[in-house]
Design an enzyme around this catalytic site. Structure first.
Site, PDB file in Angstrom:
ATOM      1  CE  LYS A 146      -4.525   0.781  -3.393  1.00  0.00           C
ATOM      2  NZ  LYS A 146      -4.012   1.506  -2.254  1.00  0.00           N
ATOM      3  CE1 TYR A 172       1.470  -2.047  -3.513  1.00  0.00           C
ATOM      4  CE2 TYR A 172       1.632  -1.238  -1.263  1.00  0.00           C
ATOM      5  CZ  TYR A 172       1.659  -2.283  -2.180  1.00  0.00           C
ATOM      6  OH  TYR A 172       1.882  -3.563  -1.729  1.00  0.00           O
ATOM      7  N   PRO A 180      -6.259  -8.666  -6.895  1.00  0.00           N
ATOM      8  CG  PRO A 180      -5.243 -10.703  -6.400  1.00  0.00           C
ATOM      9  CD  PRO A 180      -6.321 -10.099  -7.231  1.00  0.00           C
ATOM     10  CE1 TYR A 196       3.834  -5.040  -4.439  1.00  0.00           C
ATOM     11  CE2 TYR A 196       2.225  -5.984  -5.949  1.00  0.00           C
ATOM     12  CZ  TYR A 196       2.541  -5.430  -4.721  1.00  0.00           C
ATOM     13  OH  TYR A 196       1.547  -5.276  -3.778  1.00  0.00           O
ATOM     14  CG  HIS A 225       6.540  -3.158   4.541  1.00  0.00           C
ATOM     15  ND1 HIS A 225       6.637  -4.219   3.683  1.00  0.00           N
ATOM     16  CD2 HIS A 225       6.765  -3.667   5.778  1.00  0.00           C
ATOM     17  CE1 HIS A 225       6.907  -5.327   4.361  1.00  0.00           C
ATOM     18  NE2 HIS A 225       6.967  -5.015   5.637  1.00  0.00           N
TER      19      HIS A 225
END
Ligand code: FAD
Ligand code: DHB
Length: 423
Positions: free
Chosen positions: A305, A391, A301, A208, A79
């Protein structure tokens, strides 16, 4: 009749067969170091436990260099970014353009199976289904673990070193005396309701979503299976969330119908509620007991990570134990906790930041701050780059970090080569 006591010896006794324990046993074996892994649950349970799904590029590089990345490359999905959204707005953050790195979608279940198979092929000694695991003589150079095997035998496992990879509730964390540790923690006033559904993902990249009703996340596991999460009240009873209510809330929060976007629904095959907590314990070592992964730290969550931190810890630990046991050089072992904690704190901050930015508190002032923050992250190169760098994770200095005892691991200094995203 009293149970027999069996006595065994190994170089590294590993408690816990989650990702940290399995990967550590694998990395150690690559260096010719023998280990025994003990685990309370059955192998079937460990391998089917639905948990994390996103791997940082440095985790992928580590797995590939360790020879366990083949299936990940074949069936995992790369991704190049995520969508960040709030009512009326959806923005794509291009990780490749912003940070030069990507992430991979690959379920923890798959990774655990790959590691288990690789360890089987190498003849790893495992003890699943054990109970009463305890650690002893941590300040001697002959520490040992005792446990009751699944058939009732009492076993004593002598070792040079014990690796506590037994998660947040195992005996390793608890074995460090309160006077010898420092703890930082935060409990968040929300939980996640997670589902797995037989539904094709409605999106190419994760979404998100901030929403006044609460956060929602659209993730996936394959072309036919979606993984979705909803912010819920702590202590939520899953019985209060029948399937229709879950899909309705997801549709509202994820923006079903906006600009023609549709949420694909399907049969829900798993449902659970996860509490949200940050926890860091230091040092990550007590005598000859070394802690790795969730045994030493927990992150909420949001930001994915937990699994990546576990992999980063054991990469460092395998290298440190190799130097200690093979070259009688304890410098890396002495530095292990401080070195690992730098990455732990970066991920702890990032997870806290994502959690705080994305979850509705019900307070209108908080909501305005979150919306302006989201607007800045999505529309400023600086803001978007910060999220993308965190990220996708700090780059590893090298793909084989455990095998070079002579250099300090780089943190945010060495760029990985630019990748191209697979279609
Ligand atoms: P674990 O995976 O917890 O493994 C520890 C192992 O030790 C377990 O198998 C346990 O059974 C074993 N053990 C415990 N006690 C003993 C004992 N006494 N003796 C022997 N063995 C013992 N992270 C994400 O990034 N995204 C997610 O969506 C996500 N979802 C999660 C959902 C849940 C419910 C949980 C608990 C965690 C989730 N995480 C997620 C976090 C991520 O899964 C963990 O960070 C990761 O599993 C850490 O790996 P670990 O090997 O350190 O610990
Ligand atoms: C997943 C979980 C996360 O917490 C996250 O931030 C991204 C993905 C998942 O389970 O797929």
């Amino acid at each position: 009749m009293l149970p027999l006591t069996d006595r065994m010896r190994t170089e590294v006794a590993i408690i816990g067969a989650g990702p940290a324990g399995l990967l550590l046993s694998h990395l150690l074996a690559l260096e010719g170091i023998e280990s025994v892994v003990v685990e309370t649950r059955s192998r079937e349970y460990v391998e089917s436990r639905i948990r994390a799904g996103i791997l940082e590029s440095s985790t992928v590089a580590l797995l590939e260099a360790a020879g366990v990345g083949e299936r990940l490359r074949a069936v995992g999905e790369e991704h190049c970014g995520i969508y960040l959204q709030w009512p009326g707005e959806r923005h794509h953050l291009d990780f490749l353009g912003l940070a030069g790195r990507t992430v991979w979608m690959y379920g923890q279940t798959e990774l655990t199976r790959d590691l288990g198979r690789a360890r089987d092929a190498a003849g790893q000694r495992f003890y699943y289904g054990v109970s009463a695991t305890a650690v002893h003589d941590l300040h001697s150079d002959r520490p040992y673990v005792t446990f009751q095997a699944f058939d009732g035998r009492e076993v004593r496992l002598d070792a040079d070193v014990i690796a506590g990879c037994d998660g947040a509730h195992g005996p390793s964390r608890a074995a460090v005396p309160v006077t010898a540790r420092q703890v930082w923690e935060r409990t968040y006033p929300y939980s996640w309701l997670g589902i797995l559904a037989d539904a094709a993902p409605s999106t190419d990249h994760l979404i998100y979503a901030w929403h006044p009703d609460g956060f929602a996340l659209h993730s996936m596991r394959s072309r036919t299976v979606s993984r979705l999460y909803l912010q819920v009240e702590p202590g939520t009873d899953i019985a209060d969330w029948p399937d229709d209510r879950i899909w309705e809330a997801l549709a509202t929060r994820l923006g079903h119908g906006q600009d023609g976007w549709k949420l694909i629904t399907g049969r829900i095959t798993e449902k659970s509620v996860l509490p949200m907590r940050s926890y860091v314990m230091a040092p990550m070592r007590h005598g000859r007991l070394f802690l790795a992964g969730d045994a030493a730290h927990t992150v909420p969550p949001t930001g994915a990570k937990g699994l990546n931190l576990a992999a980063a810890d054991v990469a460092l630990l395998a290298r440190a134990l190799t130097a200690m046991l093979r070259e009688h050089d304890s410098r890396l072992a002495d530095a292990y906790s401080d070195t690992a904690l730098r990455r732990v704190w970066r991920s702890t901050h990032f997870s806290w930041w994502m959690t705080t930015m994305m979850h509705s508190t019900g307070d209108p002032f908080d909501a305005q701050l979150q919306l302006t923050q989201l607007d800045w992250v999505a529309n400023s190169t600086a803001g978007a780059t910060g999220l993308a760098e965190n990220y996708t994770g700090p780059p590893s200095a090298r793909a084989e970090p455990w095998s070079r005892p002579d250099d300090t691991p780089a943190f945010g200094r060495v760029a990985l080569p630019r990748l191209t995203c697979s279609p």
